[in-house]
Design an enzyme around this catalytic site. Structure first.
Site, mmCIF file in Angstrom:
data_model
loop_
_atom_site.group_PDB
_atom_site.id
_atom_site.type_symbol
_atom_site.label_atom_id
_atom_site.label_comp_id
_atom_site.label_asym_id
_atom_site.label_seq_id
_atom_site.Cartn_x
_atom_site.Cartn_y
_atom_site.Cartn_z
ATOM 1 N N ASN A 127 -1.223 8.807 2.123
ATOM 2 C CA ASN A 127 -1.221 8.454 3.541
ATOM 3 C C ASN A 127 0.130 8.604 4.231
ATOM 4 O O ASN A 127 0.252 8.329 5.422
ATOM 5 C CB ASN A 127 -1.728 7.017 3.731
ATOM 6 C CG ASN A 127 -3.132 6.840 3.215
ATOM 7 O OD1 ASN A 127 -3.380 6.050 2.309
ATOM 8 N ND2 ASN A 127 -4.069 7.598 3.745
ATOM 9 N N ARG A 165 0.423 -1.564 7.557
ATOM 10 C CA ARG A 165 0.947 -0.340 6.935
ATOM 11 C C ARG A 165 1.929 0.422 7.836
ATOM 12 O O ARG A 165 2.577 1.381 7.372
ATOM 13 C CB ARG A 165 -0.204 0.591 6.503
ATOM 14 C CG ARG A 165 -1.088 0.004 5.407
ATOM 15 C CD ARG A 165 -1.894 1.075 4.681
ATOM 16 N NE ARG A 165 -1.042 1.980 3.899
ATOM 17 C CZ ARG A 165 -1.482 3.011 3.181
ATOM 18 N NH1 ARG A 165 -2.768 3.282 3.173
ATOM 19 N NH2 ARG A 165 -0.655 3.781 2.504
ATOM 20 N N ASP A 197 -10.416 11.585 2.081
ATOM 21 C CA ASP A 197 -10.235 11.854 0.645
ATOM 22 C C ASP A 197 -11.005 10.884 -0.259
ATOM 23 O O ASP A 197 -10.957 11.001 -1.474
ATOM 24 C CB ASP A 197 -8.743 11.913 0.272
ATOM 25 C CG ASP A 197 -8.038 10.565 0.342
ATOM 26 O OD1 ASP A 197 -8.692 9.543 0.662
ATOM 27 O OD2 ASP A 197 -6.821 10.511 0.077
ATOM 28 N N HIS A 215 -11.363 6.977 4.553
ATOM 29 C CA HIS A 215 -10.480 8.151 4.584
ATOM 30 C C HIS A 215 -11.284 9.347 4.070
ATOM 31 O O HIS A 215 -12.088 9.204 3.141
ATOM 32 C CB HIS A 215 -9.266 7.969 3.652
ATOM 33 C CG HIS A 215 -8.168 7.132 4.210
ATOM 34 N ND1 HIS A 215 -7.457 6.232 3.436
ATOM 35 C CD2 HIS A 215 -7.625 7.077 5.450
ATOM 36 C CE1 HIS A 215 -6.525 5.652 4.182
ATOM 37 N NE2 HIS A 215 -6.603 6.143 5.406
ATOM 38 N N CYS A 218 -5.448 9.194 -3.859
ATOM 39 C CA CYS A 218 -4.651 8.417 -2.889
ATOM 40 C C CYS A 218 -3.281 8.071 -3.417
ATOM 41 O O CYS A 218 -2.370 7.791 -2.641
ATOM 42 C CB CYS A 218 -5.267 7.071 -2.552
ATOM 43 S SG CYS A 218 -6.966 6.973 -2.278
ATOM 44 N N ASP A 257 0.808 -1.223 0.000
ATOM 45 C CA ASP A 257 0.000 0.000 0.000
ATOM 46 C C ASP A 257 0.842 1.274 0.000
ATOM 47 O O ASP A 257 0.304 2.379 0.037
ATOM 48 C CB ASP A 257 -0.954 0.012 1.206
ATOM 49 C CG ASP A 257 -2.218 -0.809 0.952
ATOM 50 O OD1 ASP A 257 -2.538 -1.057 -0.227
ATOM 51 O OD2 ASP A 257 -2.874 -1.207 1.939
ATOM 52 N N ARG A 271 -10.406 5.703 10.431
ATOM 53 C CA ARG A 271 -8.958 5.493 10.553
ATOM 54 C C ARG A 271 -8.351 6.477 11.572
ATOM 55 O O ARG A 271 -7.988 6.073 12.665
ATOM 56 C CB ARG A 271 -8.275 5.648 9.195
ATOM 57 C CG ARG A 271 -8.633 4.556 8.182
ATOM 58 C CD ARG A 271 -7.879 3.267 8.445
ATOM 59 N NE ARG A 271 -8.246 2.218 7.511
ATOM 60 C CZ ARG A 271 -7.588 1.950 6.373
ATOM 61 N NH1 ARG A 271 -6.539 2.659 6.010
ATOM 62 N NH2 ARG A 271 -7.978 0.961 5.591
#
Ligand code: ARG
Length: 264
Positions: free
Chosen positions: A68, A87, A166, A164, A259, A62, A135
């Site tokens: 992020n 992550r 976004d 998220h 993203c 990711d 999150r």
């Protein structure tokens, strides 16, 4: 000229499930197609802005979602602190990258989850909108204000598909924005209505599911995975032009155009 950070999808795949879009998609990414789509997005962004790259790392599929990595404001970089163990190692690598670029690398309190520009977006008036509920932690907001000295407002996300900020909200030039109402608590819908008034376009569910709000805004261009004729024309009436960049392979991981970039 705007500048963006991207990360090649060398190790991109879906090999764990940390959001609803990833369910059923483990091992289903067409890698050759993902490479092609990422390159096309890269070239599209590079035609309108400048693009820097950070090295991908094996085992961190990711990392391609550079949004992020953290939150950039002038010379400060607040490094992310990820909710999921899968992550978490990305944070150190992104921190090192930004330190090497001369940014002042800042941290929120150790226990505070904050997933960077995925959950924190500046609008045209330099107001920061900070998403939490799925999150990032709600206390991230006050900690960001303490570090960056910016005007910031909270938005509460209520549906795990829009995990998220976004994925459901995109500030645009001239005080405009697009957003998907069902992603937010009633209070947050009111806050957006109050702040943007007639300048916010509420997108339909099909557009939201095509990640229309996960868009990269550069001058009058808005790069997104797909938009309905209705959304394109609503934006066109306001002087904004949609550029579609198919990122279907990344949708399998719950991410789209925005993203895959981080404005730096
Ligand atoms: N699979 C990634 C995750 O669940 C996708 C991240 C998308 N990033 C974003 N800014 N919306 O974390």
């Amino acid at each position: 000229m705007k500048r963006f950070l991207m990360c090649e999808p060398k190790f991109f795949e879906v090999c764990y499930v940390i959001n609803p879009w990833m369910e059923g998609n483990m091992g289903k990414v067409n890698k050759a197609l993902a490479d092609k789509q990422w390159q096309h997005l890269h070239d599209t962004v590079a035609g309108l802005a400048s693009v820097s790259l950070t090295e991908p790392a094996a085992g961190l599929p990711d990392m391609v979602f550079t949004a992020n990595a953290g939150l950039v404001h002038k010379n400060d970089f607040i490094v992310a602190s990820f909710l999921h163990a899968e992550r978490q190692p990305e944070a150190k690598l992104f921190g090192q990258f930004f330190a090497a670029q001369g940014y002042r690398v800042q941290h929120l309190r150790e226990e505070t989850i904050f997933e960077g520009a995925g959950d924190a977006l500046f609008d045209a008036q330099e107001r920061l909108w900070v998403g939490s509920g799925i999150r990032s932690d709600s206390q991230a907001l006050d900690e960001i204000i303490a570090v960056l000295d910016v005007e910031a407002h909270a938005l509460e996300l209520v549906d795990p598909r829009w995990y998220h900020l976004d994925t459901a909200f995109c500030p645009l030039p001239q005080g405009r924005a697009i957003a998907y109402a069902k992603a937010f608590s009633a209070k947050s819908v009111d806050a957006l209505d109050h702040a943007f008034g007639e300048n916010i376009i509420w997108v339909s569910e099909p557009d939201a599911k095509n990640f229309a709000c996960n868009a990269i805004s550069i001058d009058r261009h808005i790069i997104m995975h797909k938009a309905s004729a209705e959304l394109k024309s609503a934006l066109k009436q306001r002087g904004l032009e949609v550029i579609e960049a198919d990122v279907s392979e990344f949708l399998k991981s719950g991410g789209a155009c925005k993203c895959l970039t981080l404005e730096i």
